[in-house]
Write a protein that holds these residues in place. Structure first.
Motif, mmCIF file in Angstrom:
data_model
loop_
_atom_site.group_PDB
_atom_site.id
_atom_site.type_symbol
_atom_site.label_atom_id
_atom_site.label_comp_id
_atom_site.label_asym_id
_atom_site.label_seq_id
_atom_site.Cartn_x
_atom_site.Cartn_y
_atom_site.Cartn_z
ATOM 1 N N SER A 1 5.711 13.166 14.551
ATOM 2 C CA SER A 1 6.283 13.044 13.213
ATOM 3 C C SER A 1 6.254 11.589 12.768
ATOM 4 O O SER A 1 6.317 10.673 13.596
ATOM 5 C CB SER A 1 7.727 13.557 13.202
ATOM 6 N N SER A 2 6.165 11.378 11.456
ATOM 7 C CA SER A 2 6.116 10.021 10.912
ATOM 8 C C SER A 2 6.704 10.015 9.512
ATOM 9 O O SER A 2 6.440 10.920 8.717
ATOM 10 C CB SER A 2 4.654 9.531 10.880
ATOM 11 N N GLU A 3 7.502 8.997 9.227
ATOM 12 C CA GLU A 3 8.083 8.818 7.898
ATOM 13 C C GLU A 3 7.877 7.365 7.471
ATOM 14 O O GLU A 3 8.215 6.443 8.227
ATOM 15 C CB GLU A 3 9.574 9.158 7.900
ATOM 16 N N SER A 4 7.320 7.162 6.288
ATOM 17 C CA SER A 4 7.051 5.816 5.784
ATOM 18 C C SER A 4 7.943 5.496 4.595
ATOM 19 O O SER A 4 8.359 6.392 3.850
ATOM 20 C CB SER A 4 5.581 5.682 5.363
ATOM 21 N N SER A 5 8.198 4.221 4.406
ATOM 22 C CA SER A 5 8.948 3.783 3.236
ATOM 23 C C SER A 5 8.020 3.827 2.026
ATOM 24 O O SER A 5 6.788 3.799 2.170
ATOM 25 C CB SER A 5 9.455 2.356 3.446
ATOM 26 N N ALA B 1 7.399 1.500 0.156
ATOM 27 C CA ALA B 1 7.010 0.131 -0.147
ATOM 28 C C ALA B 1 5.513 0.053 -0.443
ATOM 29 O O ALA B 1 4.733 0.928 -0.053
ATOM 30 C CB ALA B 1 7.350 -0.778 1.040
ATOM 31 N N ASP B 2 5.098 -1.015 -1.129
ATOM 32 C CA ASP B 2 3.691 -1.180 -1.490
ATOM 33 C C ASP B 2 2.798 -1.279 -0.268
ATOM 34 O O ASP B 2 1.654 -0.848 -0.280
ATOM 35 C CB ASP B 2 3.505 -2.444 -2.346
ATOM 36 N N LEU B 3 3.314 -1.861 0.807
ATOM 37 C CA LEU B 3 2.528 -2.057 2.020
ATOM 38 C C LEU B 3 3.232 -1.390 3.184
ATOM 39 O O LEU B 3 4.369 -1.740 3.508
ATOM 40 C CB LEU B 3 2.355 -3.553 2.296
ATOM 41 N N HIS B 4 2.575 -0.390 3.780
ATOM 42 C CA HIS B 4 3.167 0.257 4.938
ATOM 43 C C HIS B 4 2.062 0.789 5.840
ATOM 44 O O HIS B 4 0.890 0.825 5.460
ATOM 45 C CB HIS B 4 4.122 1.386 4.527
ATOM 46 N N ILE B 5 2.448 1.200 7.035
ATOM 47 C CA ILE B 5 1.499 1.680 8.029
ATOM 48 C C ILE B 5 1.548 3.202 8.095
ATOM 49 O O ILE B 5 2.620 3.800 8.141
ATOM 50 C CB ILE B 5 1.810 1.074 9.414
ATOM 51 N N TYR B 6 0.367 3.797 8.096
ATOM 52 C CA TYR B 6 0.254 5.250 8.256
ATOM 53 C C TYR B 6 -0.381 5.536 9.612
ATOM 54 O O TYR B 6 -1.385 4.932 9.984
ATOM 55 C CB TYR B 6 -0.610 5.860 7.153
ATOM 56 N N MET B 7 0.211 6.464 10.359
ATOM 57 C CA MET B 7 -0.332 6.876 11.649
ATOM 58 C C MET B 7 -0.512 8.387 11.619
ATOM 59 O O MET B 7 0.432 9.124 11.334
ATOM 60 C CB MET B 7 0.595 6.451 12.790
ATOM 61 N N PRO B 8 -1.716 8.890 11.889
ATOM 62 C CA PRO B 8 -2.001 10.329 11.783
ATOM 63 C C PRO B 8 -1.256 11.147 12.831
ATOM 64 O O PRO B 8 -1.245 10.788 14.013
ATOM 65 C CB PRO B 8 -3.520 10.413 11.983
ATOM 66 N N LEU B 9 -0.628 12.233 12.412
ATOM 67 C CA LEU B 9 0.065 13.117 13.345
ATOM 68 C C LEU B 9 -0.937 13.683 14.348
ATOM 69 O O LEU B 9 -2.085 13.972 14.012
ATOM 70 C CB LEU B 9 0.757 14.254 12.594
ATOM 71 N N GLY B 10 -0.482 13.851 15.564
ATOM 72 C CA GLY B 10 -1.366 14.332 16.618
ATOM 73 C C GLY B 10 -2.102 13.232 17.343
ATOM 74 O O GLY B 10 -2.790 13.488 18.337
ATOM 75 N N GLN B 11 -1.956 11.989 16.868
ATOM 76 C CA GLN B 11 -2.613 10.875 17.549
ATOM 77 C C GLN B 11 -2.090 10.767 18.969
ATOM 78 O O GLN B 11 -0.895 10.875 19.226
ATOM 79 C CB GLN B 11 -2.350 9.577 16.793
#
Length: 278
Positions: free
Chosen positions: A144-148, A150-160
């Motif tokens: 699971s992943s939740e991002s703010s 904000a204009d700049l944030h990190i995305y990490m693909p589920l299942g990685q």
């Protein structure tokens, strides 16, 4: 702007890189264990059929050697996921399979309940909050992943999937793996870090994580990325998940103060998640 952190899974141990979202690459795992594939095929067939079937008919339909199919069915009966009727000599999906499916659904529902708590911290701190669990003895997987916003944030693909020693989460999981120092050193040597990291430094960071109750990976997992993680323990007090804050190092000033504050916040979030996930 969105960035994605990925791992080249075709090269075990290769350090993930920070890249823009247009350069995402897929994952591929080429190892196939035929008996496992056949067993899953049998379970799928019985679940889809919805009626008892003889071993010979199952083998013919799935194009499995009859002797192999019989042994698979006998094993699945012993594992309580397939039922056998000795009078009709037929097999059907068992209650154990239904219970297993129910447990998976329940686990997924619980993870969904964790998302608002993760999102709350992500928004408050302007970071990405991720949830990891171990997969087997040598990998962790992002569930699971939740991002703010904000204009700049990190995305990490589920299942990685990552080597279990890697990242801030790895420094927590390794503490309960009961590996000898020689075995741990051997596993460590297989990983290529984004920044130079000696085994002695890694051990120091593991011990520091045990004292603080949260762990840090300062650009070793991926160059320019700071990760902080805290444990989420099950009812036996084993670490079942880790909750991690991921951010771009250059985004934030006064890093030492921020790390300590985030570590404490994640520790508290981990405790809150325990009541949701277990």
């Amino acid at each position: 702007m969105e960035y994605v952190v990925t791992e080249d899974s075709a090269a075990p141990g290769k350090a993930p890189t920070l890249a823009d979202n247009s350069k995402k690459s897929g994952s591929s795992y080429g190892v196939i264990v035929k008996p496992v594939v056949n067993a899953i095929g049998v379970l799928r067939y019985l679940a889809h059929k919805g009626a008892p079937e003889r071993a010979a008919d199952i083998a013919r339909h799935l194009e499995i050697n009859p002797s192999t199919c019989f042994n698979i069915l006998r094993t699945l009966v012993l594992e309580d996921v397939v039922d056998f009727n000795p009078l009709s000599k037929t097999y059907s999906a068992g209650l154990g399979l239904a219970r297993l499916a129910e447990q998976l659904v329940t686990q997924g529902q619980r993870v969904q309940l964790a998302l608002p708590l993760m999102r709350e911290l992500a928004i408050a701190r302007g970071i990405t909050v991720t949830l990891w669990r171990p997969m087997g003895n040598d990998r962790i997987v992002l569930v699971s992943s939740e991002s703010s916003p904000a204009d700049l944030h990190i995305y990490m693909p589920l299942g990685q999937r990552l080597p279990i020693l890697m990242g801030a989460s790895g420094r927590l999981f390794v503490g309960q793996m009961n590996l000898s120092e020689n075995d741990l050193h051997a596993e460590f040597a297989r990983i290529r870090w984004a920044r130079a990291l000696s085994f002695e430094e890694y051990l120091d960071q593991v011990h520091l994580a045990q004292r603080h109750g949260w762990a840090v990976d300062d650009g070793y997992f991926s160059d320019g990325v700071l990760a902080i993680a805290a444990p989420v323990r099950d009812t036996t007090r084993s670490i079942a998940y880790t909750v991690s804050a991921v951010m771009i190092r250059s985004q934030h000033s006064d890093a030492e103060v921020r790390i300590k504050a985030l570590g404490q916040s994640l520790k508290e979030l981990g405790t809150r998640l325990e009541s949701v996930l277990f």
